[in-house]
Design a protein around this motif. Structure first.
Motif, PDB file in Angstrom:
ATOM      1  N   LEU A  76     -48.900 -27.503 -18.080  1.00  0.00           N
ATOM      2  CA  LEU A  76     -47.343 -27.610 -17.073  1.00  0.00           C
ATOM      3  C   LEU A  76     -47.233 -25.752 -16.814  1.00  0.00           C
ATOM      4  O   LEU A  76     -46.913 -24.940 -15.479  1.00  0.00           O
ATOM      5  N   ARG A  77     -46.395 -25.937 -18.414  1.00  0.00           N
ATOM      6  CA  ARG A  77     -45.662 -24.293 -17.832  1.00  0.00           C
ATOM      7  C   ARG A  77     -46.198 -22.918 -18.031  1.00  0.00           C
ATOM      8  O   ARG A  77     -45.808 -22.117 -16.726  1.00  0.00           O
ATOM      9  N   HIS A  78     -47.940 -23.047 -18.350  1.00  0.00           N
ATOM     10  CA  HIS A  78     -48.484 -21.938 -18.609  1.00  0.00           C
ATOM     11  C   HIS A  78     -49.010 -21.946 -16.949  1.00  0.00           C
ATOM     12  O   HIS A  78     -49.458 -20.730 -16.496  1.00  0.00           O
ATOM     13  N   LEU A  79     -49.422 -22.788 -16.159  1.00  0.00           N
ATOM     14  CA  LEU A  79     -49.892 -22.811 -14.917  1.00  0.00           C
ATOM     15  C   LEU A  79     -48.198 -22.000 -14.001  1.00  0.00           C
ATOM     16  O   LEU A  79     -48.319 -21.331 -12.770  1.00  0.00           O
ATOM     17  N   ARG A  80     -47.250 -22.799 -14.118  1.00  0.00           N
ATOM     18  CA  ARG A  80     -45.844 -22.002 -13.121  1.00  0.00           C
ATOM     19  C   ARG A  80     -45.156 -21.167 -13.860  1.00  0.00           C
ATOM     20  O   ARG A  80     -45.254 -19.941 -12.533  1.00  0.00           O
ATOM     21  N   VAL A  81     -46.108 -20.449 -14.626  1.00  0.00           N
ATOM     22  CA  VAL A  81     -45.856 -19.116 -15.191  1.00  0.00           C
ATOM     23  C   VAL A  81     -46.784 -18.282 -14.461  1.00  0.00           C
ATOM     24  O   VAL A  81     -46.431 -16.680 -14.161  1.00  0.00           O
ATOM     25  N   THR A  82     -47.748 -18.473 -14.618  1.00  0.00           N
ATOM     26  CA  THR A  82     -49.142 -18.138 -13.295  1.00  0.00           C
ATOM     27  C   THR A  82     -48.717 -17.883 -12.594  1.00  0.00           C
ATOM     28  O   THR A  82     -48.915 -16.734 -11.054  1.00  0.00           O
ATOM     29  N   ALA A  83     -48.103 -19.256 -11.718  1.00  0.00           N
ATOM     30  CA  ALA A  83     -47.650 -18.899 -10.048  1.00  0.00           C
ATOM     31  C   ALA A  83     -45.988 -17.573  -9.970  1.00  0.00           C
ATOM     32  O   ALA A  83     -46.350 -17.323  -9.085  1.00  0.00           O
TER      33      ALA A  83
ATOM     34  N   GLU B  62     -39.238 -17.329 -20.903  1.00  0.00           N
ATOM     35  CA  GLU B  62     -40.605 -17.612 -21.255  1.00  0.00           C
ATOM     36  C   GLU B  62     -41.431 -16.047 -21.147  1.00  0.00           C
ATOM     37  O   GLU B  62     -41.136 -15.646 -19.840  1.00  0.00           O
ATOM     38  N   PRO B  63     -42.234 -16.104 -21.716  1.00  0.00           N
ATOM     39  CA  PRO B  63     -42.956 -14.240 -21.698  1.00  0.00           C
ATOM     40  C   PRO B  63     -43.447 -13.785 -20.354  1.00  0.00           C
ATOM     41  O   PRO B  63     -44.635 -14.972 -20.071  1.00  0.00           O
ATOM     42  N   LEU B  64     -43.803 -12.904 -19.778  1.00  0.00           N
ATOM     43  CA  LEU B  64     -44.241 -13.043 -18.311  1.00  0.00           C
ATOM     44  C   LEU B  64     -45.355 -12.136 -19.453  1.00  0.00           C
ATOM     45  O   LEU B  64     -45.289 -10.520 -19.685  1.00  0.00           O
ATOM     46  N   THR B  65     -46.482 -12.241 -18.870  1.00  0.00           N
ATOM     47  CA  THR B  65     -47.611 -10.993 -19.407  1.00  0.00           C
ATOM     48  C   THR B  65     -48.229  -9.856 -17.895  1.00  0.00           C
ATOM     49  O   THR B  65     -48.923  -8.804 -18.277  1.00  0.00           O
ATOM     50  N   GLY B  66     -47.843  -9.960 -16.858  1.00  0.00           N
ATOM     51  CA  GLY B  66     -47.782  -9.096 -15.894  1.00  0.00           C
ATOM     52  C   GLY B  66     -48.991  -9.516 -14.755  1.00  0.00           C
ATOM     53  O   GLY B  66     -50.282 -10.058 -15.790  1.00  0.00           O
ATOM     54  N   PHE B  67     -49.428  -9.436 -13.713  1.00  0.00           N
ATOM     55  CA  PHE B  67     -49.840 -10.120 -13.344  1.00  0.00           C
ATOM     56  C   PHE B  67     -51.183  -9.556 -13.128  1.00  0.00           C
ATOM     57  O   PHE B  67     -52.596 -10.084 -12.519  1.00  0.00           O
ATOM     58  N   SER B  68     -50.639  -7.856 -12.399  1.00  0.00           N
ATOM     59  CA  SER B  68     -51.938  -7.196 -11.974  1.00  0.00           C
ATOM     60  C   SER B  68     -53.200  -7.361 -13.063  1.00  0.00           C
ATOM     61  O   SER B  68     -52.476  -6.725 -14.058  1.00  0.00           O
TER      62      SER B  68
END
Length: 210
Positions: A77-84, A204-210
């Motif tokens: 769920l956290r992975h999905l929310r980070v992606t969101a 929460e680490p963010l990896t960058g979306f693009s």
């Protein structure tokens, strides 16, 4: 659980609720009506009129995930929310709103990130995706806007890492009238960037979306 009815009927209703919740959690079924019909067929009650409400099934789904998925479901769920969150920042121009299981916490293994975007025309979103070099699949979705009013909306779907992101495009006026939820029939809950940010730890680490 609905009041009234025989003990036998109430017991069957409970069994239908639990089996429909298990089907949603384990088999990738996303539609509550389909999950209920599958549950009724498997339990030998295809003609029953004593179906549970969708809200009962969602409550049972969340409890099922807590009992049988535990930390695994919470991590996903956290992975999905980070992606969101990353997707919402990426599509900030279109004032994105998160909806559905990733927002309400019932998301499972097959859940997608569902976003509502707002633009003058759907083509604006398609052009944005093409300009960014993001392959996508166009389609449309029928949504209930009022008790007896249904409308079709353009949808663009693409994959970000290992998550499918599903974009439903509304006009700017659509921000004031969300579609009805399939769970309780009420106007669908929508969350903006600030709300989604609060759902995640600041670290929460963010990896960058693009």
């Amino acid at each position: 659980m609905a009041k009234g009815g025989s003990t036998k009927d109430q017991r069957m209703r409970q069994r239908l609720t639990l089996e429909a919740a298990r089907i949603l959690a384990e088999e990738g079924v996303k539609d509550y009506y389909l999950a209920k019909r599958k549950a009724a067929d498997r339990l030998g009650a295809p003609s029953t009129q004593n179906m549970p409400r969708n809200q009962e099934i969602q409550d049972a789904l969340i409890e099922y995930q807590r009992l049988f998925k535990g930390d695994e479901q919470q991590a996903h769920l956290r992975h999905l929310r980070v992606t969101a969150l990353e997707a919402m920042r990426f599509f900030r121009t279109f004032r994105p709103k998160l909806v559905g299981p990733v927002l309400d916490g019932s998301a499972g293994e097959w859940s997608e990130v569902l976003l509502h975007l707002f633009a003058d025309t759907a083509e604006e979103v398609a052009i944005f995706l093409m300009d960014e070099g993001i392959p996508f699949e166009p389609s449309e979705r029928r949504l209930r806007m009022d008790r007896d009013v249904w409308e079709f909306f353009p949808v663009y779907r693409f994959v970000a890492g290992d998550v499918t992101v599903d974009l439903t495009v509304f006009t700017h006026a659509g921000r004031r009238q969300p579609p009805r939820s399939q769970v309780d029939g009420q106007p669908m809950e929508r969350a903006g960037l600030s709300v989604v940010e609060r759902l995640l730890e600041p670290s929460e680490p963010l990896t960058g979306f693009s």
